[in-house]
Each structure stands twice: as structure tokens, then as C-alpha cells.
Design a protein around this motif. Structure first.
Motif, PDB file in Angstrom:
ATOM      1  N   GLN A  73       0.910  -1.142   0.129  1.00 50.40           N
ATOM      2  CA  GLN A  73       0.051  -0.025   0.076  1.00 50.40           C
ATOM      3  C   GLN A  73       0.831   1.330  -0.082  1.00 50.40           C
ATOM      4  N   PRO A  74       0.426   2.348  -0.578  1.00 46.38           N
ATOM      5  CA  PRO A  74       1.118   3.814  -0.540  1.00 46.38           C
ATOM      6  C   PRO A  74       1.658   4.058   0.826  1.00 46.38           C
ATOM      7  N   GLU A  75       1.125   3.694   1.946  1.00 48.79           N
ATOM      8  CA  GLU A  75       1.306   4.255   3.453  1.00 48.79           C
ATOM      9  C   GLU A  75       2.613   3.272   3.832  1.00 48.79           C
ATOM     10  N   ASP A  76       3.051   2.143   3.073  1.00 51.79           N
ATOM     11  CA  ASP A  76       4.070   1.379   3.371  1.00 51.79           C
ATOM     12  C   ASP A  76       5.517   1.770   2.794  1.00 51.79           C
ATOM     13  N   GLU A  77       5.423   3.054   2.215  1.00 52.78           N
ATOM     14  CA  GLU A  77       6.754   3.533   1.863  1.00 52.78           C
ATOM     15  C   GLU A  77       7.326   4.208   2.882  1.00 52.78           C
ATOM     16  N   ALA A  78       8.380   3.671   3.441  1.00 57.12           N
ATOM     17  CA  ALA A  78       9.328   4.019   4.541  1.00 57.12           C
ATOM     18  C   ALA A  78      10.543   3.381   4.537  1.00 57.12           C
ATOM     19  N   ASP A  79      11.310   3.546   5.587  1.00 59.26           N
ATOM     20  CA  ASP A  79      12.661   2.866   5.573  1.00 59.26           C
ATOM     21  C   ASP A  79      12.448   1.760   6.763  1.00 59.26           C
ATOM     22  N   TYR A  80      13.054   0.407   6.408  1.00 57.05           N
ATOM     23  CA  TYR A  80      12.789  -0.832   7.023  1.00 57.05           C
ATOM     24  C   TYR A  80      14.130  -1.203   7.581  1.00 57.05           C
ATOM     25  N   TYR A  81      14.390  -1.430   8.947  1.00 49.92           N
ATOM     26  CA  TYR A  81      15.504  -1.849   9.546  1.00 49.92           C
ATOM     27  C   TYR A  81      15.517  -3.184  10.366  1.00 49.92           C
ATOM     28  N   CYS A  82      16.274  -4.214  10.219  1.00 49.56           N
ATOM     29  CA  CYS A  82      16.410  -5.504  10.919  1.00 49.56           C
ATOM     30  C   CYS A  82      17.375  -4.978  12.165  1.00 49.56           C
ATOM     31  N   GLN A  83      17.248  -5.812  13.044  1.00 46.44           N
ATOM     32  CA  GLN A  83      18.220  -5.621  14.320  1.00 46.44           C
ATOM     33  C   GLN A  83      18.243  -6.975  14.968  1.00 46.44           C
ATOM     34  N   SER A  84      19.439  -7.209  15.427  1.00 50.43           N
ATOM     35  CA  SER A  84      19.689  -8.517  16.237  1.00 50.43           C
ATOM     36  C   SER A  84      20.883  -7.973  17.376  1.00 50.43           C
ATOM     37  N   TYR A  85      21.135  -9.324  17.817  1.00 48.09           N
ATOM     38  CA  TYR A  85      22.130  -9.119  18.835  1.00 48.09           C
ATOM     39  C   TYR A  85      23.552  -9.981  18.501  1.00 48.09           C
ATOM     40  N   ASP A  86      24.785  -9.069  18.473  1.00 47.07           N
ATOM     41  CA  ASP A  86      25.972  -9.955  18.026  1.00 47.07           C
ATOM     42  C   ASP A  86      26.615 -10.412  19.203  1.00 47.07           C
ATOM     43  N   SER A  87      26.966 -11.567  19.309  1.00 45.91           N
ATOM     44  CA  SER A  87      27.806 -11.856  20.604  1.00 45.91           C
ATOM     45  C   SER A  87      29.320 -11.596  20.320  1.00 45.91           C
ATOM     46  N   SER A  88      29.851 -11.456  19.327  1.00 47.60           N
ATOM     47  CA  SER A  88      31.165 -11.009  18.893  1.00 47.60           C
ATOM     48  C   SER A  88      31.626  -9.421  19.404  1.00 47.60           C
ATOM     49  N   LEU A  89      30.507  -8.809  19.660  1.00 43.45           N
ATOM     50  CA  LEU A  89      30.929  -7.207  19.937  1.00 43.45           C
ATOM     51  C   LEU A  89      30.425  -6.961  21.363  1.00 43.45           C
ATOM     52  N   ARG A  90      30.862  -7.599  22.178  1.00 43.38           N
ATOM     53  CA  ARG A  90      30.985  -7.773  23.753  1.00 43.38           C
ATOM     54  C   ARG A  90      29.652  -7.033  24.148  1.00 43.38           C
ATOM     55  N   GLY A  91      28.428  -7.771  23.668  1.00 44.79           N
ATOM     56  CA  GLY A  91      27.062  -7.214  23.891  1.00 44.79           C
ATOM     57  C   GLY A  91      26.484  -6.285  23.378  1.00 44.79           C
ATOM     58  N   SER A  92      26.519  -6.298  22.056  1.00 43.25           N
ATOM     59  CA  SER A  92      26.068  -4.934  21.385  1.00 43.25           C
ATOM     60  C   SER A  92      24.687  -5.409  20.315  1.00 43.25           C
ATOM     61  N   LYS A  93      23.654  -4.653  20.522  1.00 38.18           N
ATOM     62  CA  LYS A  93      22.451  -5.014  19.640  1.00 38.18           C
ATOM     63  C   LYS A  93      22.942  -4.227  18.364  1.00 38.18           C
ATOM     64  N   VAL A  94      22.785  -4.657  17.226  1.00 39.07           N
ATOM     65  CA  VAL A  94      23.058  -4.242  15.957  1.00 39.07           C
ATOM     66  C   VAL A  94      22.058  -4.246  14.919  1.00 39.07           C
ATOM     67  N   PHE A  95      22.064  -3.141  14.195  1.00 42.09           N
ATOM     68  CA  PHE A  95      21.153  -2.996  13.067  1.00 42.09           C
ATOM     69  C   PHE A  95      21.690  -3.097  11.753  1.00 42.09           C
ATOM     70  N   GLY A  96      20.707  -3.509  10.900  1.00 44.26           N
ATOM     71  CA  GLY A  96      21.073  -3.437   9.353  1.00 44.26           C
ATOM     72  C   GLY A  96      21.142  -1.958   8.822  1.00 44.26           C
ATOM     73  N   GLY A  97      21.513  -1.710   7.825  1.00 42.29           N
ATOM     74  CA  GLY A  97      21.813  -0.481   7.173  1.00 42.29           C
ATOM     75  C   GLY A  97      20.525   0.312   6.929  1.00 42.29           C
ATOM     76  N   GLY A  98      19.585  -0.613   6.792  1.00 38.09           N
ATOM     77  CA  GLY A  98      17.890   0.033   6.202  1.00 38.09           C
ATOM     78  C   GLY A  98      17.790  -0.197   5.059  1.00 38.09           C
ATOM     79  N   THR A  99      16.502  -0.153   4.705  1.00 27.27           N
ATOM     80  CA  THR A  99      16.108  -0.554   3.106  1.00 27.27           C
ATOM     81  C   THR A  99      14.984   0.442   3.064  1.00 27.27           C
ATOM     82  N   ARG A 100      15.238   1.242   2.013  1.00 32.52           N
ATOM     83  CA  ARG A 100      14.048   2.202   1.620  1.00 32.52           C
ATOM     84  C   ARG A 100      13.186   1.883   0.711  1.00 32.52           C
ATOM     85  N   LEU A 101      12.050   1.652   1.149  1.00 32.17           N
ATOM     86  CA  LEU A 101      10.981   1.045   0.284  1.00 32.17           C
ATOM     87  C   LEU A 101      10.036   2.032  -0.491  1.00 32.17           C
ATOM     88  N   THR A 102      10.176   2.099  -1.771  1.00 25.81           N
ATOM     89  CA  THR A 102       9.332   3.030  -2.519  1.00 25.81           C
ATOM     90  C   THR A 102       8.110   2.088  -3.086  1.00 25.81           C
TER      91      THR A 102
END
Lengths: 124, 112
Positions: free
Chosen positions: B81-110
Motif C-alpha cells: 500500500q502507498p502508506e508502506d513507503e518507509a525505511d525498514y531496519y532489521c536488528q539483532s544481537y551480536d555476540s562478537s561485539l561484547r554485548g552489542s545490539k546491531v542494526f542493518g543499514g536500512g532499506t528504503r521501500l518505494t
């Protein structure tokens, strides 16, 4: 309804300090972890720091470790971020976010709710 | 360079189905860490869209769904739908970064 209202942002010179605040309402503040997430202008999201419900556990991104300090006052339903030795690359919109229920490890829970953010500009 | 890799942009016509990928490694998604997705509409704060790989918070339409397999995760949007036009980010936890939550770089959906 969960509400998170940040304040304290502004223009600051490199090397100076700034303290951000976030006031929470609409949920049992003292039962949830809280986090700061930032977004540089035109860029993506970056987790900055988190704190457990009782302040017993804290975590920081490597990019701010040793310069930023997260804290909370459950009686005032408030979250804070003390930022020192600010750098140009710290310039961003800082979001206060609600984490997990009685979350100690600050690892797996998502950021359930977000404030509108407070802008920090670092420039000479 | 983000720890989690997303396509920078995607597009689709109204009514179509789009899938946004999020690729990690054996220190994050592949280690069993849950993946969460956020939607950021223009000029607004991010909002939790999917949590724990495939769960929708109350109020999120069932047009949005998530999945995870191996070292990757995906966000699917059906009946675009037109209102779905937005930036979308995934996020998880990375055990190699000493306790860091990490994000993806984001996807702009048109939405075309």
C-alpha cells in the motif's frame, strides 16, 4: 499509552559535554530495561547504550564506551545519558527506547517503544 | 558498514509482494539471535514492526510477516500500500561485539 519524551539536546562544541533526559509514562518504568539509540542525519540506526530495570546491568556500544554514561531514576521515571568528550560523529537524533521486561542481559529484547528523539549537534 | 546487510532500496507497485532481506553471520543471526524489524515512516521515529523473528505487535497488519533461516532473515509485505513507503531496519544481537545490539543499514521501500 506508552510515552517517552526526550530533552537536553542542542548545539555543543567538540570536546564538551551534554546530558540527555527521557521521561517515561504509560507503563511500569521500574520493570523495564531502557536504551538509547541514535540516528545521524540521513543515516541508519545505531544502538548506543542500555540499562536494566534496576540499574544493575549496563552496556555500551564500543563507539561511546568510556565517554557516555547511562543512568536512570525509577522514582522520577527518568532515563539519562551523560555524554562527555563529544565528537563530530556523535551528532545525531537520540531516541529513548523501552526494552524488555525485567531484562538483565540487555541482549535479545527488541526496542518496543520509541520517543520522538532529541537532536545533538556537535560543531565548533 | 553495518554488521547486518540489507538492500539499500527496493520498490514495488500497489498490491504487490516485496521481501526485504537481512543477512548476518554466525555471531548474530546464525548463532540463534532473534531478529526484529522496525518501520520508519518519513520524518517520524521508528516503530517496532516484527519481533522475535515472526511476531507482530498489536496493531500491525498481518500483511507484514517475518522469517529467519540460517544466517539470514526476511521481512515480507503483501498487498503493498502507498502508506508502506518507509525505511525498514532489521536488528539483532551480536555476540562478537561484547554485548552489542546491531542494526542493518536500512532499506528504503518505494511504492510506485
Amino acid at each position: 499509552e506508552v510515552q517517552l519524551v526526550e530533552s537536553g539536546g542542542g548545539l555543543v562544541q567538540p570536546g564538551r559535554s551534554l546530558r540527555l533526559s527521557c521521561v517515561a509514562s504509560g507503563f511500569r518504568f521500574d520493570e523495564y530495561s531502557m536504551h538509547w539509540v541514535r540516528q545521524a542525519p540521513g543515516k541508519g540506526l545505531e544502538w548506543v547504550s542500555g540499562i536494566s530495570w534496576n540499574s544493575g546491568s549496563v552496556a555500551y556500544a564500543d563507539s561511546v564506551k568510556g565517554r557516555f554514561t547511562i543512568s536512570r531514576d525509577n522514582a522520577k521515571r527518568s532515563l539519562y545519558l551523560q555524554m562527555t568528550s563529544l565528537r563530530v560523529d556523535d551528532m545525531a537524533l537520540y531516541y529513548c527506547t523501552k526494552g524488555g521486561y525485567f531484562d538483565w542481559f540487555l541482549q535479545t529484547d527488541p526496542f518496543y517503544n520509541w520517543g520522538q528523539g532529541t537532536m545533538v549537534t556537535v560543531s565548533s | 558498514q553495518s554488521i547486518l546487510t540489507q538492500p539499500p532500496s527496493m520498490s514495488g507497485a500497489p498490491g504487490q509482494r516485496v521481501t526485504i532481506s537481512c543477512t548476518g553471520n554466525t555471531s548474530n543471526i546464525g548463532a540463534g539471535s532473534d531478529v526484529h524489524w522496525y518501520q520508519q515512516l518519513p520524518g517520524t521515529a521508528p516503530k517496532l514492526l516484527i519481533y522475535d523473528n515472526n511476531n507482530r505487535p498489536s496493531g500491525v497488519p498481518d500483511r507484514f510477516s517475518g522469517s529467519k533461516s540460517g544466517t539470514s532473515a526476511s521481512l515480507a509485505i503483501t498487498g503493498l500500500q502507498p502508506e508502506d513507503e518507509a525505511d525498514y531496519y532489521c536488528q539483532s544481537y551480536d555476540s562478537s561485539l561484547r554485548g552489542s545490539k546491531v542494526f542493518g543499514g536500512g532499506t528504503r521501500l518505494t511504492v510506485l
